[in-house]
Design an enzyme around this catalytic site. Structure first.
Site, PDB file in Angstrom:
ATOM      1  N   CYS A  91       2.627   0.954  -7.622  1.00 14.69           N
ATOM      2  CA  CYS A  91       2.903  -0.462  -7.384  1.00 14.69           C
ATOM      3  C   CYS A  91       3.606  -1.066  -8.597  1.00 14.69           C
ATOM      4  O   CYS A  91       3.217  -0.817  -9.736  1.00 14.69           O
ATOM      5  CB  CYS A  91       1.613  -1.223  -7.086  1.00 14.69           C
ATOM      6  SG  CYS A  91       1.012  -0.989  -5.412  1.00 14.69           S
ATOM      7  N   CYS A 115      -2.099   1.541  -3.912  1.00 14.71           N
ATOM      8  CA  CYS A 115      -0.878   2.253  -4.310  1.00 14.71           C
ATOM      9  C   CYS A 115      -0.888   2.608  -5.788  1.00 14.71           C
ATOM     10  O   CYS A 115       0.020   3.263  -6.278  1.00 14.71           O
ATOM     11  CB  CYS A 115       0.378   1.492  -3.909  1.00 14.71           C
ATOM     12  SG  CYS A 115       0.491  -0.211  -4.429  1.00 14.71           S
ATOM     13  N   CYS A 122       0.867  -1.174   0.000  1.00 19.73           N
ATOM     14  CA  CYS A 122       0.000   0.000   0.000  1.00 19.73           C
ATOM     15  C   CYS A 122       0.906   1.228   0.000  1.00 19.73           C
ATOM     16  O   CYS A 122       2.118   1.099  -0.145  1.00 19.73           O
ATOM     17  CB  CYS A 122      -0.993  -0.006   1.164  1.00 19.73           C
ATOM     18  SG  CYS A 122      -0.296   0.144   2.804  1.00 19.73           S
TER      19      CYS A 122
END
Length: 145
Positions: free
Chosen positions: A97, A93, A19
């Protein structure tokens, strides 16, 4: 690193929870995963912009379930860690990510517990637990509790 470089493979699935701040959702998920998987699988967590501490409301909500995440700390993910994971679970995210070919990716849309009181974190915690139990089932890892 040994897993990334192909020097170690014990057959246990490795799941990486990501996250933004690695202070709430990913810490809760890792806590449940480790608690429920026991020695049957490995969990890691990280953030694209790690915070300074794990959310106190997340710690309190997990404590209510008998899981202590108070010793955890927010940490960044690295490309090596992502490459070593079998499953990468992103939780808010977005584009930060990482995506590498050959990895299994899950995107869990969850409210961010940042700045919320324990009462507001409980439903998030419970949703994460349901998802973690489902993931363990998919991986063929029996939940210990």
């Amino acid at each position: 690193m040994a897993k990334v470089e192909g020097h170690h493979n014990d057959g246990k699935p490795v799941v990486l929870f990501l996250c933004v701040h690695n202070a709430g959702r990913s810490q809760i998920a890792m806590g449940f995963f480790q608690h429920l998987a026991g020695d049957g699988a490995v969990a890691w967590s990280g953030g694209s912009e790690p915070g300074f501490e794990v959310n106190p409301s997340a710690i309190a909500a997990m404590s209510e379930r008998g899981i202590d995440i108070s010793g955890e700390f927010a940490k960044p993910w690295t490309d090596e860690i992502v490459r070593a994971a079998d499953v990468v679970v992103s939780m808010g995210c977005g584009d930060a990510c990482p995506v590498f070919p050959g990895k299994r990716y899950l995107d869990w849309t969850l409210d961010d517990p940042a700045g919320k009181a324990v009462d507001a974190v409980r439903p998030i915690r419970d949703d994460i637990e349901r998802r973690v139990r489902g993931l363990l089932d998919e991986l063929g890892v029996p939940a210990q509790h």
